[in-house]
Design a protein around this motif. Structure first.
Motif, PDB file in Angstrom:
ATOM      1  N   GLY A  33       0.843  -1.152  -0.043  1.00 39.62           N
ATOM      2  CA  GLY A  33       0.026  -0.003   0.027  1.00 39.62           C
ATOM      3  C   GLY A  33       0.764   1.378   0.020  1.00 39.62           C
ATOM      4  O   GLY A  33       0.235   2.447  -0.263  1.00 39.62           O
ATOM      5  N   GLY A  34       2.149   1.109   0.202  1.00 41.93           N
ATOM      6  CA  GLY A  34       2.899   2.286   0.289  1.00 41.93           C
ATOM      7  C   GLY A  34       3.521   2.877  -0.903  1.00 41.93           C
ATOM      8  O   GLY A  34       2.866   2.195  -2.264  1.00 41.93           O
ATOM      9  N   ARG A  78      -1.472   2.632 -11.219  1.00 44.86           N
ATOM     10  CA  ARG A  78      -0.606   2.669 -10.003  1.00 44.86           C
ATOM     11  C   ARG A  78       0.559   3.431 -10.128  1.00 44.86           C
ATOM     12  O   ARG A  78       1.238   4.124  -9.387  1.00 44.86           O
ATOM     13  CB  ARG A  78      -0.327   1.411  -9.220  1.00 44.86           C
ATOM     14  N   PHE A  79       1.222   3.265 -11.184  1.00 42.46           N
ATOM     15  CA  PHE A  79       2.490   3.622 -11.630  1.00 42.46           C
ATOM     16  C   PHE A  79       2.568   4.783 -12.405  1.00 42.46           C
ATOM     17  O   PHE A  79       1.753   4.889 -13.389  1.00 42.46           O
ATOM     18  CB  PHE A  79       3.432   2.781 -12.266  1.00 42.46           C
ATOM     19  N   THR A  80       3.527   5.872 -12.369  1.00 42.20           N
ATOM     20  CA  THR A  80       3.511   7.011 -13.449  1.00 42.20           C
ATOM     21  C   THR A  80       5.016   7.147 -13.621  1.00 42.20           C
ATOM     22  O   THR A  80       5.804   7.186 -12.760  1.00 42.20           O
ATOM     23  CB  THR A  80       3.146   8.382 -12.898  1.00 42.20           C
ATOM     24  N   SER A  98       0.456   2.465  -4.247  1.00 43.85           N
ATOM     25  CA  SER A  98      -0.413   1.207  -4.067  1.00 43.85           C
ATOM     26  C   SER A  98       0.416   0.058  -4.165  1.00 43.85           C
ATOM     27  O   SER A  98       0.013  -1.000  -4.903  1.00 43.85           O
ATOM     28  CB  SER A  98      -1.651   1.273  -4.690  1.00 43.85           C
ATOM     29  N   LEU A  99       1.494   0.100  -3.814  1.00 41.48           N
ATOM     30  CA  LEU A  99       2.542  -1.137  -4.145  1.00 41.48           C
ATOM     31  C   LEU A  99       2.115  -2.440  -3.383  1.00 41.48           C
ATOM     32  O   LEU A  99       1.395  -2.501  -2.294  1.00 41.48           O
ATOM     33  CB  LEU A  99       3.945  -0.848  -3.285  1.00 41.48           C
ATOM     34  N   THR A 125      11.545  -3.922  -2.517  1.00 39.26           N
ATOM     35  CA  THR A 125      10.807  -5.171  -1.637  1.00 39.26           C
ATOM     36  C   THR A 125       9.325  -4.539  -1.110  1.00 39.26           C
ATOM     37  O   THR A 125       9.721  -3.461  -0.371  1.00 39.26           O
ATOM     38  CB  THR A 125      12.072  -5.587  -0.607  1.00 39.26           C
ATOM     39  N   ILE A 126       8.651  -5.324  -1.180  1.00 37.63           N
ATOM     40  CA  ILE A 126       7.396  -4.839  -0.852  1.00 37.63           C
ATOM     41  C   ILE A 126       6.854  -6.081   0.261  1.00 37.63           C
ATOM     42  O   ILE A 126       6.478  -7.051  -0.120  1.00 37.63           O
ATOM     43  CB  ILE A 126       6.118  -4.748  -1.637  1.00 37.63           C
TER      44      ILE A 126
END
Length: 115
Positions: free
Chosen positions: A15-16, A66-68, A84-85, A112-113
């Motif tokens: 979520g980070g 989620r990614f830009t 929103s990892l 690392t998530i």
């Protein structure tokens, strides 16, 4: 020759967010298609995001929304903002410059998530 150095990786909870940077030297990134790729353990390297010379951006469905990806030509730097990892985003992230029959890769930064 283009030298690419990624930074900004680390350990983040699900979520980070993280922002990766790719600093280029030796040539201007404005003349290349720039992209971020990732490789998880035991998996093939895959495209995460690409920004073309005409400004068009390509994302796979797995990261869309989620990614830009962005580029600062004045700083000669490529960015990847990741929000929103998820644990499945865990991988080494690589920067790539391509065009004019050549391609260049950075050495990668580990993301690392995990909780």
């Amino acid at each position: 020759q283009v030298q690419l150095v990624e930074s900004g990786g680390g350990l983040v909870q699900p979520g980070g967010s993280l922002r990766l940077s790719c600093a280029a030297s030796g040539s201007q990134i404005s003349i290349y298609t720039m992209g971020w790729y990732r490789q998880a353990p035991g998996k093939q390297r895959e495209l995460v995001a690409s920004i073309l010379l005409n400004g068009n951006i390509i994302f796979p469905d797995s990261v869309k929304g989620r990614f830009t990806i962005s580029r600062d030509n004045a700083k000669n730097t490529l960015y990847l903002q990741m929000n929103s990892l998820k644990p499945e985003d865990t991988a080494v992230y690589y920067c790539r410059a391509s065009g004019r029959g050549v391609e260049y890769w950075g050495k990668g930064t580990l993301v690392t998530i995990s909780s």
